[in-house]
Scaffold this active site. Structure first.
Site, short mmCIF file in Angstrom:
data_model
loop_
_atom_site.label_atom_id
_atom_site.label_comp_id
_atom_site.label_asym_id
_atom_site.label_seq_id
_atom_site.Cartn_x
_atom_site.Cartn_y
_atom_site.Cartn_z
N HIS A 54 41.34 36.41 -33.06
CA HIS A 54 40.04 35.73 -33.04
C HIS A 54 39.30 36.02 -34.33
O HIS A 54 38.96 37.16 -34.63
CB HIS A 54 39.20 36.21 -31.86
CG HIS A 54 37.94 35.43 -31.66
ND1 HIS A 54 37.91 34.11 -31.29
CD2 HIS A 54 36.62 35.79 -31.80
CE1 HIS A 54 36.67 33.69 -31.19
NE2 HIS A 54 35.86 34.68 -31.50
N HIS A 56 36.28 34.22 -37.24
CA HIS A 56 35.44 33.21 -37.87
C HIS A 56 35.40 33.59 -39.35
O HIS A 56 34.59 34.42 -39.78
CB HIS A 56 34.02 33.21 -37.29
CG HIS A 56 33.97 33.19 -35.79
ND1 HIS A 56 34.55 32.21 -35.04
CD2 HIS A 56 33.39 34.05 -34.91
CE1 HIS A 56 34.33 32.45 -33.75
NE2 HIS A 56 33.63 33.57 -33.65
N GLN A 59 32.24 34.16 -41.78
CA GLN A 59 31.26 35.22 -41.52
C GLN A 59 31.55 36.49 -42.33
O GLN A 59 30.68 37.36 -42.44
CB GLN A 59 31.21 35.52 -40.02
CG GLN A 59 30.62 34.38 -39.21
CD GLN A 59 30.54 34.69 -37.72
OE1 GLN A 59 30.67 35.83 -37.30
NE2 GLN A 59 30.34 33.66 -36.92
N HIS A 207 34.01 25.84 -27.23
CA HIS A 207 33.34 27.04 -27.71
C HIS A 207 32.94 27.99 -26.59
O HIS A 207 33.25 29.19 -26.64
CB HIS A 207 32.10 26.67 -28.53
CG HIS A 207 31.37 27.84 -29.10
ND1 HIS A 207 30.37 28.51 -28.41
CD2 HIS A 207 31.49 28.48 -30.28
CE1 HIS A 207 29.92 29.50 -29.14
NE2 HIS A 207 30.57 29.51 -30.29
N ARG A 210 28.04 27.59 -22.79
CA ARG A 210 26.74 27.21 -23.36
C ARG A 210 26.84 25.94 -24.20
O ARG A 210 25.89 25.18 -24.28
CB ARG A 210 26.19 28.32 -24.25
CG ARG A 210 25.97 29.66 -23.60
CD ARG A 210 25.19 30.59 -24.52
NE ARG A 210 25.70 30.62 -25.88
CZ ARG A 210 26.67 31.42 -26.30
NH1 ARG A 210 27.28 32.23 -25.45
NH2 ARG A 210 27.06 31.41 -27.57
N HIS A 232 34.99 31.41 -25.76
CA HIS A 232 34.11 32.56 -25.54
C HIS A 232 33.67 32.58 -24.07
O HIS A 232 33.36 31.53 -23.51
CB HIS A 232 32.84 32.44 -26.38
CG HIS A 232 33.07 32.56 -27.86
ND1 HIS A 232 32.72 31.57 -28.74
CD2 HIS A 232 33.58 33.56 -28.61
CE1 HIS A 232 33.01 31.95 -29.97
NE2 HIS A 232 33.53 33.15 -29.92
N GLU A 235 30.00 37.11 -22.75
CA GLU A 235 29.80 38.06 -23.85
C GLU A 235 28.46 38.77 -23.76
O GLU A 235 28.37 39.98 -24.00
CB GLU A 235 29.89 37.32 -25.19
CG GLU A 235 29.64 38.21 -26.40
CD GLU A 235 29.67 37.45 -27.72
OE1 GLU A 235 29.55 38.10 -28.77
OE2 GLU A 235 29.79 36.21 -27.69
N HIS A 269 36.02 38.14 -25.58
CA HIS A 269 34.99 39.16 -25.30
C HIS A 269 35.04 39.67 -23.86
O HIS A 269 35.44 40.80 -23.62
CB HIS A 269 33.58 38.66 -25.65
CG HIS A 269 33.44 38.27 -27.08
ND1 HIS A 269 33.82 39.10 -28.12
CD2 HIS A 269 32.97 37.14 -27.67
CE1 HIS A 269 33.59 38.49 -29.28
NE2 HIS A 269 33.08 37.30 -29.03
N ASP A 320 36.92 38.75 -35.23
CA ASP A 320 35.71 37.98 -34.93
C ASP A 320 34.82 37.76 -36.15
O ASP A 320 35.12 36.95 -37.02
CB ASP A 320 34.95 38.65 -33.79
CG ASP A 320 33.88 37.75 -33.17
OD1 ASP A 320 33.69 36.63 -33.68
OD2 ASP A 320 33.25 38.15 -32.18
#
Length: 454
Positions: A54, A56, A59, A207, A210, A232, A235, A269, A320
């Site tokens: 996992h 990103h 970031q 994703h 949410r 996800h 979390e 998570h 992550d």
């Protein structure tokens, strides 16, 4: 044909001495023999190399920039998220490629053979799609061609700003798609993967509860029948509260009852689960993709590793946010979280296996599943994903068996990794990536521009 020989290696049959490994021109292991005489390149200890399940990538350029407390005394994940959105207002495709290459290089140098990229930065500033819809995905694949890392590319489906269906915020609009445009994006991303090395894989990633309408989650799974599905889940405490308020159930309970996940699903998570949720979800065959360093950094909570393992659950490890890319430290942080919570030592060890050995083999198996990759062991027919440890180092000298992995995980660091192969590509040699100087220079240029405007 590549030939290498290890004084000791961890095989499917346990630790073996004098292990000869032959790698075919297709990047797969052709033969593994033990109790042999030295031949080919000689190494002290060879292990299968896990997947980083996992990430990103973009970031990584934010690492160290979000450690100040905001005006809100309850500063948390959500304030970090706002800073991340501000960062996203400026980042360009060229910068993303340079950052991704640097991240992938660090993963390889840490001992990972594969990057499972949870890729949700799709569009230009303001949410306007690029002329090539999969422009940003192409930047990830171009970086992987440069670094030689294995790649599982997961284009992310992101619709809304919350469970109430509110529009995406200014910080989120570079992520957003409706189903029709996401289908096109995923198709184009798969084309990029198919044009790459044969060990690359494509999947999808709704994703989160949410960000994707619950009614669309099942549809997405039915539209994409091949490849892994990542999401996800559970979390943050506010996420649990929002799901309870909107759906009348906790996130894991709702997912179990409405999606009916199986081994294709990989949930990231899972730091906010109750014991019955842990047991039920583990029994589905889904993977828990854990990111202990990031989960600690963001104050997410502590995954119930003991309960999950007792229920037969499968785990993988990911970096992550990439605030710190370290295989050994992810393992250490995961186990120490269990010790701190339960006031114990060697919390995840068993009568048969040490802590390090149990965790390492767990992430090999779970990482192979999460990457949908034929890997996870030194075995003929699997991709030659391997790492070598420096057994001349003071922390490993004179050690045998499980103590090698234990010392790597708990006493040492990733400087103990001397060599890494990804599908037979020998990309890390003597502790450094073979293209380190070039990749580092590109990264320096990219982050210098970003930080000047931060």
């Amino acid at each position: 044909m590549q030939k290498l020989w290890a004084q000791r290696a961890l095989t499917l049959d346990g630790w073996k001495n004098g292990v000869s490994i032959e790698i075919g021109p297709n990047g797969k292991i052709e033969r593994v023999d033990s109790d042999t005489e030295p031949n080919g390149e000689i190494y002290g200890c060879v292990l299968p190399a896990p997947a980083n399940a996992h990430s990103h990538a973009f970031q990584r350029a934010m690492a160290g920039l979000t450690e100040q407390r905001g005006a809100d005394p309850t500063d948390s994940f959500w304030s970090w998220r706002r800073l991340m959105f501000r960062f996203l207002e400026r980042i360009t495709p060229e910068q993303v490629q340079a950052i991704a290459a640097f991240v992938q290089m660090e993963m390889l140098e840490a001992g990972y053979a594969t990057n499972v990229e949870f890729h949700y930065l799709h569009h230009g500033p303001g949410g306007e799609p690029y002329a090539q819809l999969a422009e940003m995905a192409m930047r990830i694949t171009e970086a992987a061609k440069e670094t030689g890392i294995g790649l599982t590319l997961l284009p992310v489906f992101y619709q809304y700003g919350g469970l109430d269906g509110r529009p995406l915020s200014a910080g989120q609009n570079r992520f957003g798609n409706d189903i029709e445009r996401f289908m096109k994006l995923a198709e184009d991303s798969t084309g990029l993967v198919n044009d790459g090395p044969r060990d690359w894989v494509s999947g999808i990633a709704p994703h989160s509860l949410r960000a994707v309408a619950p009614r669309d989650l099942k549809q997405i799974a039915s539209l994409f029948r091949d490849g892994p599905i990542h999401m996800h889940l559970a979390e943050q405490i506010p996420e649990v509260e929002e799901t309870l308020s909107s759906l009348g159930m906790r996130p894991v309970e709702w997912t179990l009852d409405h999606i009916e996940p199986d081994a294709r699903w990989h949930f990231i998570h899972l730091t906010q689960m109750l014991p019955h949720e842990t047991e039920r979800l583990a029994h589905t065959g889904a993977t828990a993709v854990l990111c202990p360093i990031t989960e600690s950094s963001l104050g997410d909570g502590i995954f119930d590793g003991l309960g999950w393992f007792e229920a037969g659950g499968r785990v993988a490890i990911g970096s992550d946010s990439n605030i710190r890319i370290s295989l050994s430290e992810e393992l250490r942080t995961l186990d120490y979280s269990q010790r701190l919570r339960d006031h114990s030592r060697a919390a995840l060890a068993t009568a048969e296996q040490s802590t390090g050995r149990r965790l390492f083999e767990a992430i090999l198996n779970g990482g192979a599943a999460s990457a949908d990759r034929s890997t996870g062991a030194l075995e003929a027919g699997l991709w030659a994903d391997m790492l070598a440890l420096d057994t001349s180092h003071v922390d490993l000298a004179d050690l045998q068996g499980d103590m090698l992995i234990d010392s790597f995980s708990f006493a040492g660091d990733d400087n103990l990794v001397t060599d890494v192969w990804s599908a037979g590509r020998h990309m890390v040699q003597r502790g450094q990536h073979v293209r380190r100087d070039q990749i580092l220079a590109q990264y320096r240029s990219a982050v210098q521009e970003l930080r000047a405007a931060y």
